[in-house]
Design a protein around this motif. Sequence first.
Motif, PDB file in Angstrom:
ATOM      1  N   CYS A  29       0.845  -1.183   0.000  1.00  0.00           N
ATOM      2  CA  CYS A  29       0.000   0.000   0.000  1.00  0.00           C
ATOM      3  C   CYS A  29       0.885   1.239   0.000  1.00  0.00           C
ATOM      4  N   TYR A  30       0.338   2.359  -0.439  1.00  0.00           N
ATOM      5  CA  TYR A  30       1.110   3.577  -0.600  1.00  0.00           C
ATOM      6  C   TYR A  30       0.412   4.727   0.119  1.00  0.00           C
ATOM      7  N   LEU A  31       0.934   5.088   1.272  1.00  0.00           N
ATOM      8  CA  LEU A  31       0.413   6.248   1.989  1.00  0.00           C
ATOM      9  C   LEU A  31       0.938   7.516   1.322  1.00  0.00           C
ATOM     10  N   SER A  32       0.056   8.475   1.103  1.00  0.00           N
ATOM     11  CA  SER A  32       0.480   9.745   0.513  1.00  0.00           C
ATOM     12  C   SER A  32      -0.156  10.886   1.284  1.00  0.00           C
ATOM     13  N   PHE A  33       0.608  11.965   1.414  1.00  0.00           N
ATOM     14  CA  PHE A  33       0.198  13.094   2.243  1.00  0.00           C
ATOM     15  C   PHE A  33       0.279  14.388   1.437  1.00  0.00           C
ATOM     16  N   ASP A  34      -0.801  15.140   1.437  1.00  0.00           N
ATOM     17  CA  ASP A  34      -0.896  16.400   0.706  1.00  0.00           C
ATOM     18  C   ASP A  34      -0.804  17.597   1.644  1.00  0.00           C
ATOM     19  N   ASP A  35      -0.410  18.734   1.067  1.00  0.00           N
ATOM     20  CA  ASP A  35      -0.586  20.071   1.647  1.00  0.00           C
ATOM     21  C   ASP A  35       0.533  20.528   2.572  1.00  0.00           C
ATOM     22  N   GLY A  36       1.566  19.730   2.792  1.00  0.00           N
ATOM     23  CA  GLY A  36       2.681  20.168   3.625  1.00  0.00           C
ATOM     24  C   GLY A  36       3.761  20.825   2.770  1.00  0.00           C
ATOM     25  N   PRO A  37       4.912  21.101   3.392  1.00  0.00           N
ATOM     26  CA  PRO A  37       5.227  20.773   4.786  1.00  0.00           C
ATOM     27  C   PRO A  37       4.648  21.790   5.773  1.00  0.00           C
ATOM     28  N   HIS A  80      11.622   9.107   2.087  1.00  0.00           N
ATOM     29  CA  HIS A  80      10.280   9.268   1.542  1.00  0.00           C
ATOM     30  C   HIS A  80      10.338   9.942   0.165  1.00  0.00           C
ATOM     31  N   MET A  81       9.281   9.774  -0.620  1.00  0.00           N
ATOM     32  CA  MET A  81       9.191  10.404  -1.926  1.00  0.00           C
ATOM     33  C   MET A  81       8.612  11.808  -1.771  1.00  0.00           C
ATOM     34  N   ILE A  82       9.143  12.770  -2.519  1.00  0.00           N
ATOM     35  CA  ILE A  82       8.541  14.097  -2.574  1.00  0.00           C
ATOM     36  C   ILE A  82       7.938  14.312  -3.959  1.00  0.00           C
ATOM     37  N   ASP A 205       5.082   1.386   1.204  1.00  0.00           N
ATOM     38  CA  ASP A 205       6.285   1.894   0.561  1.00  0.00           C
ATOM     39  C   ASP A 205       5.983   3.256  -0.041  1.00  0.00           C
ATOM     40  N   ALA A 206       7.049   3.984  -0.374  1.00  0.00           N
ATOM     41  CA  ALA A 206       6.916   5.230  -1.121  1.00  0.00           C
ATOM     42  C   ALA A 206       6.714   4.924  -2.595  1.00  0.00           C
ATOM     43  N   LEU A 207       5.998   5.783  -3.274  1.00  0.00           N
ATOM     44  CA  LEU A 207       5.861   5.661  -4.715  1.00  0.00           C
ATOM     45  C   LEU A 207       7.203   5.960  -5.382  1.00  0.00           C
ATOM     46  N   PRO A 208       7.457   5.403  -6.567  1.00  0.00           N
ATOM     47  CA  PRO A 208       8.668   5.818  -7.308  1.00  0.00           C
ATOM     48  C   PRO A 208       8.636   7.326  -7.539  1.00  0.00           C
ATOM     49  N   GLY A 209       9.801   7.952  -7.496  1.00  0.00           N
ATOM     50  CA  GLY A 209       9.860   9.416  -7.505  1.00  0.00           C
ATOM     51  C   GLY A 209       9.429  10.072  -8.794  1.00  0.00           C
TER      52      GLY A 209
END
Length: 212
Positions: A29-37, A80-82, A205-209
């Motif tokens: 699964c791929y957790l992703s976070f929006d709107d930061g930092p 982590h991926m940005i 895991d992080a998504l590929p960059g």
Amino acid sequence: MIRRPKKHELLSLFPEHLLMTRAKRDGTCYLSFDDGPEPEHTPKLLDVLARHGVKASFFLVGEKIEQYPEIVQRIVGEGHMIGNHSYSHWSFRNMNLRKQLDEVYRTDALLRLFDDRPHHRMRPPHGYIGAQLLMHFARRKRSFVYWSYDSLDYQDKPIDWLIDRLRNDPPAAGDIVLMHDDSDKAADALDTLLPEWLAQGMRFDALPGSNA
């Protein structure tokens, strides 16, 4: 059961190299976070992810990258991926293509300072992808990242409601999970749920960059 909106079904018809709604790695699964930092929230979230040994993806806002570069450096340093979440976080819906591209490439230039990638995966603010921007990305072999599982952590609900919701219908393998790091809700929920999910054999895991 959490219902996936009709829009997600339509977006999933696009080829993955252009618009990704799910990832295909088995069991992950791929957790992703929006709107930061965000200085009040992102470090706490990073502490939670580190405590449980989980990598994730952060779609960052250009204005905030300029304000808090030390947090971006920590995100990258911890593996982590940005990704690109536009410069201003204004919706692309009422922008012409030139303004949209300024938002994209201005943020790419900021992100490049941290990971040396020329381009980054893009998640437009509010999920709006217009036809002109989609064609621009297709011509340049760039990709958007959407999501297949919306945590609803942005709703005005108590943290216990969010934990129960995610526990009762957790993300499945291949899901890209939409969360946010502009509050502590994601960090608090994940600090409770990640040990449970990892014990059940779920992997993250992080998504590929980038694909460009």
